[in-house]
Write an enzyme that holds these catalytic residues in place. Sequence first.
Site, PDB file in Angstrom:
ATOM      1  N   ASP A 181       0.833  -1.205   0.000  1.00 31.73           N
ATOM      2  CA  ASP A 181       0.000   0.000   0.000  1.00 31.73           C
ATOM      3  C   ASP A 181       0.870   1.258   0.000  1.00 31.73           C
ATOM      4  O   ASP A 181       0.358   2.378  -0.069  1.00 31.73           O
ATOM      5  CB  ASP A 181      -1.033  -0.011   1.146  1.00 31.73           C
ATOM      6  N   SER A 182       2.201   1.065   0.019  1.00 34.99           N
ATOM      7  CA  SER A 182       3.126   2.193  -0.194  1.00 34.99           C
ATOM      8  C   SER A 182       2.877   2.811  -1.564  1.00 34.99           C
ATOM      9  O   SER A 182       3.317   3.930  -1.837  1.00 34.99           O
ATOM     10  CB  SER A 182       4.576   1.726  -0.082  1.00 34.99           C
ATOM     11  N   ASP A 213      -1.046  -6.118  -0.191  1.00 33.42           N
ATOM     12  CA  ASP A 213      -1.358  -5.502   1.102  1.00 33.42           C
ATOM     13  C   ASP A 213      -2.853  -5.305   1.259  1.00 33.42           C
ATOM     14  O   ASP A 213      -3.524  -4.819   0.335  1.00 33.42           O
ATOM     15  CB  ASP A 213      -0.715  -4.105   1.172  1.00 33.42           C
ATOM     16  N   LYS A 220      -1.168  -9.429   2.853  1.00 37.33           N
ATOM     17  CA  LYS A 220      -0.367  -8.988   4.006  1.00 37.33           C
ATOM     18  C   LYS A 220      -1.237  -8.121   4.910  1.00 37.33           C
ATOM     19  O   LYS A 220      -1.961  -7.254   4.449  1.00 37.33           O
ATOM     20  CB  LYS A 220       0.880  -8.224   3.558  1.00 37.33           C
ATOM     21  N   GLU A 280      -1.101  -5.863   8.608  1.00 34.99           N
ATOM     22  CA  GLU A 280      -0.248  -5.242   9.627  1.00 34.99           C
ATOM     23  C   GLU A 280      -0.786  -5.546  11.026  1.00 34.99           C
ATOM     24  O   GLU A 280      -1.995  -5.412  11.269  1.00 34.99           O
ATOM     25  CB  GLU A 280      -0.204  -3.716   9.429  1.00 34.99           C
ATOM     26  N   GLU A 335       9.398  -4.536  10.265  1.00 33.55           N
ATOM     27  CA  GLU A 335       9.818  -3.216   9.767  1.00 33.55           C
ATOM     28  C   GLU A 335      10.279  -2.305  10.898  1.00 33.55           C
ATOM     29  O   GLU A 335       9.671  -2.274  11.978  1.00 33.55           O
ATOM     30  CB  GLU A 335       8.641  -2.553   9.021  1.00 33.55           C
TER      31      GLU A 335
HETATM   32  O1  KIV Z   1       3.545  -1.107   1.585  1.00 29.78           O
HETATM   33  C1  KIV Z   1       4.706  -1.544   1.508  1.00 29.78           C
HETATM   34  O2  KIV Z   1       5.425  -1.336   0.527  1.00 29.78           O
HETATM   35  C2  KIV Z   1       5.190  -2.355   2.631  1.00 29.78           C
HETATM   36  C3  KIV Z   1       6.664  -2.538   2.735  1.00 29.78           C
HETATM   37  C4  KIV Z   1       7.250  -1.307   3.288  1.00 29.78           C
HETATM   38  C5  KIV Z   1       7.023  -3.740   3.509  1.00 29.78           C
HETATM   39  O3  KIV Z   1       4.431  -2.770   3.454  1.00 29.78           O
END
Ligand code: KIV
Length: 263
Positions: free
Chosen positions: A44-45, A83, A112, A114, A181
């Site tokens: 989600d970056s 994510d 993924k 968190e 992280e």
């Molecule tokens: O969103 C992302 O790119 C991530 C990485 C920083 C692990 O979660």
Amino acid sequence: MTKKMTITSIKKSKGVTPLVMITAYDALFAKLLESSSDMILVGDSLNMSFAGKSDTLSATLEQMIYHTNAVAMGAKNSFIITDMPFGTYVNKKEALKNAITVFQQTTADALKIEGGEDKAHIIEHLCSNGIAVCGHIGLLPQAFRSEGGYKVKGRTKEEEEQLIKDAQAVERAGAFCMVIEGVKADVAAVVAKSVSIPVIGIGAGKDVDGQVLVFSDMLGLFEEFTPKFVKKYMNGAALVKKAVGQYADDVKSKEFPQDIHTY
Ligand code: KIV
């Protein structure tokens, strides 16, 4: 062509060979990155480095689905993790509904989530309903606003103990691997040793089971800020600007197009 990783081969790599994970958000880059990576993360970056927002919190499920499908078109031979964005896994029912939507509308291999101990019940619910889950512990970008910034973890004994509890809860819940992280390197090493699934670090030192970087950070394309843990493997922004500048000069001076570019 390298063989696509599976949950089994990812798990088996712990203690054998470090895993390489890179983010990608589109087909073009996914295709370029896939031969060197074991797993591609549609993080989600993308809300920051692709969509230009200041944090990840406003990323939507629709965005994640769109970008996952683009990545899957470019990296047909990659293990892809998507994510789950902020607010899409607040309880078991919502999490499963949204996870099923992503699994039905994309070919993502895993999702993924968190969170550690506090999210173990969600991870357990997804895993027991056929969704493969990668955990994410330590600094949680989706907690950026509630924590008042990006806070490195593992600075106190209490934080170290909590990280171990988080990692073990994520493993017990059925995750096949996890990202750690923004954690002090010596603590991340202890955490990685405390579980039997791979722990992939970002800003967590080298004594973990693999590394993940955001592709636009490692290629020097993202100019807003560079976290301490990023190694820039090229100065992408400068290269792109130079090339586009040369193109603009050529257009203005009528150096481009030449006969070879003309029908
Ligand atoms: O969103 C992302 O790119 C991530 C990485 C920083 C692990 O979660």
